[in-house]
Enzyme design. Structure first.
Site, PDB file in Angstrom:
ATOM      1  N   LYS A  74      70.824  35.082  75.789  1.00  0.00           N
ATOM      2  CA  LYS A  74      70.034  34.916  77.015  1.00  0.00           C
ATOM      3  C   LYS A  74      68.680  34.314  76.654  1.00  0.00           C
ATOM      4  O   LYS A  74      68.050  34.729  75.677  1.00  0.00           O
ATOM      5  CB  LYS A  74      69.868  36.273  77.703  1.00  0.00           C
ATOM      6  CG  LYS A  74      69.172  36.228  79.062  1.00  0.00           C
ATOM      7  CD  LYS A  74      69.137  37.617  79.688  1.00  0.00           C
ATOM      8  CE  LYS A  74      68.475  37.621  81.052  1.00  0.00           C
ATOM      9  NZ  LYS A  74      68.457  38.981  81.659  1.00  0.00           N
ATOM     10  N   SER A 149      70.277  39.486  86.305  1.00  0.00           N
ATOM     11  CA  SER A 149      69.693  38.208  85.954  1.00  0.00           C
ATOM     12  C   SER A 149      70.386  37.502  84.787  1.00  0.00           C
ATOM     13  O   SER A 149      70.160  36.329  84.538  1.00  0.00           O
ATOM     14  CB  SER A 149      68.221  38.408  85.581  1.00  0.00           C
ATOM     15  OG  SER A 149      68.106  39.224  84.413  1.00  0.00           O
ATOM     16  N   SER A 173      70.857  44.121  85.094  1.00  0.00           N
ATOM     17  CA  SER A 173      71.037  42.704  84.801  1.00  0.00           C
ATOM     18  C   SER A 173      72.088  42.383  83.748  1.00  0.00           C
ATOM     19  O   SER A 173      72.374  41.217  83.505  1.00  0.00           O
ATOM     20  CB  SER A 173      69.698  42.080  84.381  1.00  0.00           C
ATOM     21  OG  SER A 173      68.825  42.014  85.472  1.00  0.00           O
TER      22      SER A 173
END
EC number: 6.3.5.7
Length: 487
Positions: A74, A149, A173
């Protein structure tokens, strides 16, 4: 292919690390124009790392546990010498001079970085639509969101673009996009994994964890990244157990708490409810005892979170002022003007919204009514969990109230977007470990996830229960025809 199976093939010479890397790079080339999971693909580095591992194997050297495993990261985790943007214009040109602890541990374990993945800007969102570099699509149906997210990391695993990935989880997330994308997603206990090198959102809530196609692969990644780190003062000093060895243990005799508040409310999709209750019944058939449990303040979590998290974000993001690094507005007439314009132009609308909420909650005259009151409710939520774990071993809930929603469906309704994390937020507020495991599909063929929540540092028990469920349910053998991702 599971990581353990891959390791056997690598050691036997049946498949090389370069071949596995090239396979995943080809997959990215074939599908990522539709999915947009990646912000950057590190093809040259991946091939070079794979070649070095192949040379080490040919020389008879012992290989590390994740040797050759292509992993995506990420893009809010710092990677030395590789751009780390947090999907924000504010950090569009930021190249970290250091490595985050978790990525450093992965590279030392032999993993191969295949790229950096998309996310909601500064990890603030539930759909990966607030990225400054465009949205990510759900691989099961590209007209739907992957969740957020960490939507890029979830989508990359689901689409077969990597074997596993890392995300961060502040209010769901990791688990919510794992549910939407039909993969395993684990949020460890707060402090079990170092946050050093993670771009901060809400420091008392953020935690790094893995995405994988199986519970066993998630355990492999957790084994690599967990443990004390002197560079993170919140990191726990507790010894790291062997997460692999618990996977084969039976669930017989365990008490599974079915959290009443998660099922007895409006807004839970009936298909989600039915699928998750069926998962509970399967665990019961494996010898676990189902116990009806009440956590009275479970549903207060979302209001509590949306005071605490924005408050911490407003403090953390104050560092981005256009002076030392990050986006700087041009032709400003004064220092004050430069700071104001840099933040206005550098942050997207959702980040600005949360900064404003947090600043208001911390302002004189309101801090007692909002921030301190939210911290008091957070304590009560923790106590509810303590009471529940006095009588059960693991808690079971849906991961999300619904399956993935259509792209753009909540664009003008922030509250609807926030409610997608209704069932994941309480574990963050209490600092507890929680895992999503796929448990079925809705009538549109979109994945449904079941969430298991454990007590502090009970990741081994969570992995044990999740693995036994996964092996017995064999959900992916029932996936609908016509899905985008028959890898």
């Amino acid at each position: 292919m599971a990581i353990a199976e891959w390791r056997q093939q690598l050691e036997s010479g049946e498949v090389s690390a370069r071949e596995l890397t090239d396979h995943h790079l080809a997959r990215i080339k074939a599908v990522d124009s539709s999915v947009h999971a990646f912000l950057e693909v590190t093809a040259d580095r991946a091939r070079a790392d794979a070649d070095r591992l192949d040379e080490a194997r040919a020389a008879g050297e012992d290989l590390p546990p994740l040797a050759g495993v292509p992993i995506a990261i990420k893009d809010n985790l710092c990677t030395k010498g590789i751009r780390t943007t947090s999907s924000s214009r504010m950090l569009e040109s930021f190249v970290p001079p250091y490595e985050s602890t978790v990525t450093d541990r992965l590279w030392r374990s032999g993993a191969v970085l295949i790229g950096k993945t998309n996310l909601d800007e500064f990890a603030m969102g539930g759909s990966t639509e607030t990225s400054a570099f465009g949205p990510t699509a759900n691989p099961w149906n590209t007209g739907y969101v992957p969740g957020g997210s960490s939507g890029g990391s979830a989508a990359a695993v689901a689409a077969g673009e990597c074997m596993a990935s890392l995300g961060s989880d502040t209010g769901g997330s990791i688990r919510q996009p794992a549910s939407f994308c039909g993969v395993v997603g684990l949020k460890p206990t707060y402090g079990r994994v170092s946050r050093y090198g993670l771009v901060a959102f809400a420091s008392s809530l953020d935690q790094v964890g893995p995405f994988a196609t199986s519970v066993s692969d998630a355990a492999e990644l957790l084994q690599a990244i967990a443990g004390e780190d002197p560079r993170d003062s919140t990191c726990l000093k507790a010894p790291v157990p062997n997460y692999r060895e618990v996977l084969g243990r039976s669930v017989s005799g365990l008490r599974i708490g079915v959290v009443r508040e998660c099922f007895d409310q409006e807004g839970i999709d009936p298909q989600v409810k039915a699928s998750v209750l069926a998962a509970a019944e399967l665990l019961q058939s494996l010898g676990a005892e189902l116990v009806d449990v009440s956590c009275p303040r479970f549903n207060d979590g979302i209001a509590t979170y949306y005071v605490i998290a924005p408050s911490e974000a407003s403090a953390n993001l104050a560092r981005y002022d256009g002076v030392k690094y990050g986006f700087r507005a041009e032709d400003a007439s004064s220092l004050a003007s430069m700071t104001a314009r840099s933040r206005t132009e550098g942050f997207g609308s959702e980040v600005q919204r949360r900064i404003l909420i947090g600043t208001y909650a911390l302002s004189a005259g309101y801090v007692d009514a909002y921030y301190r009151k939210a911290q008091q409710v957070r304590t009560l939520i923790r106590r509810d969990f303590e009471t529940a774990f006095a009588s059960v071993d693991v808690l079971l809930t849906p991961t999300a109230p619904s399956t993935a929603f259509a792209a753009g469906a909540h664009a003008d309704d922030p509250l609807a977007m926030y409610l997608a994390d209704l069932l994941t937020i309480p574990a963050n507020l209490a600092g507890l470990p929680a895992i999503n495991v796929p448990c079925g599909f809705d009538s549109e063929g979109l994945p449904i996830g079941v969430q298991l929540i454990g007590n502090v540092l009970e990741e081994p028990l969570l992995l044990q229960v999740a693995h036994q469920y996964e092996q017995s349910a064999d959900v992916m053998s029932r996936r609908p025809e016509g899905a985008f991702i028959p890898v």
